[in-house]
Design a protein around this motif. Structure first.
Motif, mmCIF file in Angstrom:
data_model
loop_
_atom_site.group_PDB
_atom_site.id
_atom_site.type_symbol
_atom_site.label_atom_id
_atom_site.label_comp_id
_atom_site.label_asym_id
_atom_site.label_seq_id
_atom_site.Cartn_x
_atom_site.Cartn_y
_atom_site.Cartn_z
ATOM 1 N N THR A 129 0.835 -1.208 0.000
ATOM 2 C CA THR A 129 0.000 0.000 0.000
ATOM 3 C C THR A 129 0.863 1.248 0.000
ATOM 4 N N CYS A 130 0.283 2.324 -0.474
ATOM 5 C CA CYS A 130 1.005 3.596 -0.494
ATOM 6 C C CYS A 130 0.899 4.250 0.880
ATOM 7 N N GLY A 131 2.044 4.599 1.448
ATOM 8 C CA GLY A 131 2.065 5.254 2.752
ATOM 9 C C GLY A 131 1.574 6.690 2.671
ATOM 10 N N GLY A 132 1.570 7.247 1.472
ATOM 11 C CA GLY A 132 1.140 8.636 1.297
ATOM 12 C C GLY A 132 -0.375 8.763 1.274
ATOM 13 N N CYS A 133 -1.041 7.939 0.446
ATOM 14 C CA CYS A 133 -2.493 8.126 0.258
ATOM 15 C C CYS A 133 -3.312 6.882 0.560
ATOM 16 N N GLY A 134 -2.660 5.748 0.823
ATOM 17 C CA GLY A 134 -3.413 4.549 1.197
ATOM 18 C C GLY A 134 -3.867 3.691 0.027
ATOM 19 N N SER A 149 6.777 4.020 -7.401
ATOM 20 C CA SER A 149 6.063 5.221 -6.961
ATOM 21 C C SER A 149 4.561 5.094 -7.202
ATOM 22 N N CYS A 150 3.783 5.694 -6.295
ATOM 23 C CA CYS A 150 2.321 5.570 -6.323
ATOM 24 C C CYS A 150 1.720 6.297 -7.527
ATOM 25 N N ASP A 151 0.787 5.638 -8.225
ATOM 26 C CA ASP A 151 0.117 6.246 -9.382
ATOM 27 C C ASP A 151 -0.653 7.495 -8.978
ATOM 28 N N ASP A 152 -1.261 7.454 -7.795
ATOM 29 C CA ASP A 152 -2.171 8.517 -7.396
ATOM 30 C C ASP A 152 -1.466 9.741 -6.855
ATOM 31 N N CYS A 153 -0.462 9.532 -5.963
ATOM 32 C CA CYS A 153 0.114 10.698 -5.281
ATOM 33 C C CYS A 153 1.620 10.815 -5.496
ATOM 34 N N GLY A 154 2.227 9.830 -6.177
ATOM 35 C CA GLY A 154 3.654 9.917 -6.489
ATOM 36 C C GLY A 154 4.582 9.552 -5.348
HETATM 37 ZN ZN ZN Z 1 -0.220 7.301 -2.972
#
Ligand code: ZN
Ligand code: ADP
Ligand code: ADP
Length: 222
Positions: A129-134, A149-154
């Motif tokens: 999971t992304c630690g930035g946006c979940g 890197s996360c697609d949604d928040c980078g």
């Molecule tokens: Zn994210």
């Protein structure tokens, strides 16, 4: 009134993934007790430590703790909730019914996501999971577009859960069949149970869930 629903299913069934899609597609509010407890376990209090130990073993946290967390959120107001990972016991189901009644609200539907154990093991072992946006990803079925890197928040903070290992998963599955699966009968009896084939692709499961939600809002409008 906006519709409240419950997503029911074993660990790895895709509840979190579909809950996030519903927040995007329909503006609903995701209430994940797993996420709330992961927040609570960070605290260095006795309760925080106890929660961390229980979660890592794959056992259920006490009803009292999770009901308190959910009560706080429901009493803060609002509607259009997606209960993700709650209730997980009959005691929790009764508590939820009472809390909703107090607010003049109801659960419109319970969506049971069925997935067989072999697939659950594959899903859990590849989850991150992304630690930035979940946002929830998977090594093979839902990788990030750009590696690392996360697609949604980078964010480059991509995390694996400490309880997503073979031993904890075995316990979590047993907990599900022993304590949570009786809820299938509980909600069936209330006429609220709907089943979605969780073995389909993320997009197809989402289409089924959205179709079900359309049916519910039509019924509400009558
Ligand atoms: Zn994210
Ligand atoms: P999963 O994604 O595997 O279904 P969750 O993130 O929902 O798992 O929950 C992780 C852990 O948090 C559970 O194994 C359990 O220890 C605890 N937990 C979450 N929700 C509840 C609940 N409603 N009742 C008791 N324990 C819970
Ligand atoms: P839960 O919240 O029920 O534990 P998640 O939504 O976290 O389940 O999904 C578990 C793992 O399976 C994640 O890695 C997710 O990306 C992946 N996944 C979710 N739904 C599907 C699906 N329909 N097909 C394949 N993989 C999926």
């Amino acid at each position: 009134m906006t519709t409240n629903i419950i997503l029911l299913g074993p660990p790895g069934a895709g509840k979190g993934t579909q809950a996030r899609k519903l927040t995007e597609d329909r503006g609903l509010v995701q209430l994940s007790t797993g996420d709330m407890l992961r927040e609570a376990r960070k605290s260095s209090t006795e309760t925080g430590k106890r929660v961390a130990e229980v979660m890592d073993r794959g056992e259920l946290v006490t009803d009292e703790i999770v009901i308190d967390l959910i009560r706080e959120r429901i009493q803060a107001g609002g509607s259009g909730f997606i209960f993700d990972g709650f209730p997980r016991t009959l005691v929790q189901a009764d508590a939820l019914r009472e809390l909703m009644e107090e607010q003049g609200q109801t659960i419109a539907a319970v969506i049971e996501m069925s997935v067989d154990d072999d697939q659950l093991v594959k899903r859990i072992s590849g989850r991150f999971t992304c630690g930035g946006c979940g946002e929830v990803y998977h090594d093979t079925s839902r990788p990030t577009q750009v590696s690392g890197s996360c697609d949604d928040c980078g964010s480059e903070q991509l995390l694996r859960r400490p309880d997503d290992n073979a031993e904890s998963l075995r316990t979590r599955l047993m907990e599900y069949y022993k304590k949570t699966s009786p809820l299938v009968g509980y909600f069936w009896r209330e006429g609220k149970l709907h089943r979605v084939n969780g073995l389909q692709s993320i997009g197809n499961v989402s289409a089924d869930v959205n179709r079900l939600m359309e049916g519910l809002s039509e019924r509400e409008a009558l």
